[in-house]
Design a protein around this motif. Structure first.
Motif, PDB file in Angstrom:
ATOM      1  N   GLU A 162      43.505  47.047  32.979  1.00 17.42           N
ATOM      2  CA  GLU A 162      42.842  46.606  31.995  1.00 17.42           C
ATOM      3  C   GLU A 162      41.340  46.622  31.789  1.00 17.42           C
ATOM      4  O   GLU A 162      40.555  47.202  32.581  1.00 17.42           O
ATOM      5  CB  GLU A 162      43.339  44.889  31.868  1.00 17.42           C
ATOM      6  CG  GLU A 162      42.673  44.173  32.677  1.00 17.42           C
ATOM      7  CD  GLU A 162      43.329  42.961  32.669  1.00 17.42           C
ATOM      8  OE1 GLU A 162      42.452  41.927  32.092  1.00 17.42           O
ATOM      9  OE2 GLU A 162      44.174  42.504  33.298  1.00 17.42           O
TER      10      GLU A 162
ATOM     11  N   ARG B 217      38.179  44.210  30.495  1.00 17.47           N
ATOM     12  CA  ARG B 217      37.992  42.882  30.133  1.00 17.47           C
ATOM     13  C   ARG B 217      36.585  42.728  29.906  1.00 17.47           C
ATOM     14  O   ARG B 217      35.741  43.616  30.391  1.00 17.47           O
ATOM     15  CB  ARG B 217      38.407  41.952  31.034  1.00 17.47           C
ATOM     16  CG  ARG B 217      38.229  42.284  32.484  1.00 17.47           C
ATOM     17  CD  ARG B 217      38.550  41.398  33.478  1.00 17.47           C
ATOM     18  NE  ARG B 217      37.939  40.057  33.395  1.00 17.47           N
ATOM     19  CZ  ARG B 217      38.587  39.167  33.655  1.00 17.47           C
ATOM     20  NH1 ARG B 217      39.802  39.100  34.270  1.00 17.47           N
ATOM     21  NH2 ARG B 217      38.161  37.830  33.379  1.00 17.47           N
TER      22      ARG B 217
ATOM     23  N   THR C 117      32.543  38.928  32.659  1.00 17.72           N
ATOM     24  CA  THR C 117      32.620  37.532  33.254  1.00 17.72           C
ATOM     25  C   THR C 117      31.512  37.630  34.590  1.00 17.72           C
ATOM     26  O   THR C 117      31.784  38.463  35.507  1.00 17.72           O
ATOM     27  CB  THR C 117      33.895  37.324  33.669  1.00 17.72           C
ATOM     28  OG1 THR C 117      34.990  37.507  32.753  1.00 17.72           O
ATOM     29  CG2 THR C 117      34.065  35.909  34.226  1.00 17.72           C
TER      30      THR C 117
ATOM     31  N   LEU D 199      41.349  36.894  38.701  1.00 16.14           N
ATOM     32  CA  LEU D 199      42.066  37.608  37.409  1.00 16.14           C
ATOM     33  C   LEU D 199      43.399  37.214  37.717  1.00 16.14           C
ATOM     34  O   LEU D 199      44.226  37.582  38.319  1.00 16.14           O
ATOM     35  CB  LEU D 199      41.882  39.204  37.730  1.00 16.14           C
ATOM     36  CG  LEU D 199      42.742  40.053  36.677  1.00 16.14           C
ATOM     37  CD1 LEU D 199      42.193  40.045  35.397  1.00 16.14           C
ATOM     38  CD2 LEU D 199      42.848  41.415  37.205  1.00 16.14           C
TER      39      LEU D 199
END
Length: 147
Positions: A24, A26, A29, A47
């Protein structure tokens, strides 16, 4: 047989990884730092219940460390049984290549090409294709890189 790569940017450099390794992409963060981790390991993030080590790919490749901001992304890759997050500036495209078009990286000494499986021209720019086996973080790799 063709192969697909995801291409992405770090500073003004374009890199690529095999799309089959991507789990993925993302948003950035901030990770939790881990004591005594190598400098290129920014820390870990959760995650969906899995501890994901986050690697500053620029630092890992010997370039300047990234000062992450909300515009950065984390590419989640799987290497063997482990997942890792790679911090990059941005994701570009999915490109399809012929394996014969992948050129071996030049040997410039000092292990400069050990993280690359090859180079390919895409839209008149060179894309450095990462050898993900060299990106894995395990006890042996951490000890070797920390030395």
């Amino acid at each position: 047989m063709t192969k697909q790569l995801i291409t992405f940017e770090i500073a003004d450099k374009r890199l690529g990884v095999d799309i089959m390794a991507i789990r993925e992409i993302r948003a950035w963060t901030p990770p939790t730092p881990i004591p005594h981790a190598p400098a290129f390991v920014r820390g870990i993030v959760n995650l969906r219940g899995t501890v994901l080590p986050v690697v500053d790919l620029s630092d890992r490749l010997g370039w300047d460390a990234i000062a992450p901001s909300p515009r950065h992304v984390i590419i989640v890759i799987q290497i063997g049984e482990q997942m890792h997050g790679l911090v990059v500036d941005s994701v570009n495209d999915i490109v399809t290549i012929e394996p014969a078009a992948l050129q071996p990286p030049p040997d410039l000494g000092g292990g400069s090409s050990r993280h690359l499986s090859g180079l390919i021209a895409v839209d008149d720019r060179m894309v450095m294709v990462l050898d993900l086996r060299c990106m894995a973080i395990d006890g042996d790799a951490l000890l070797a890189d920390a030395a």
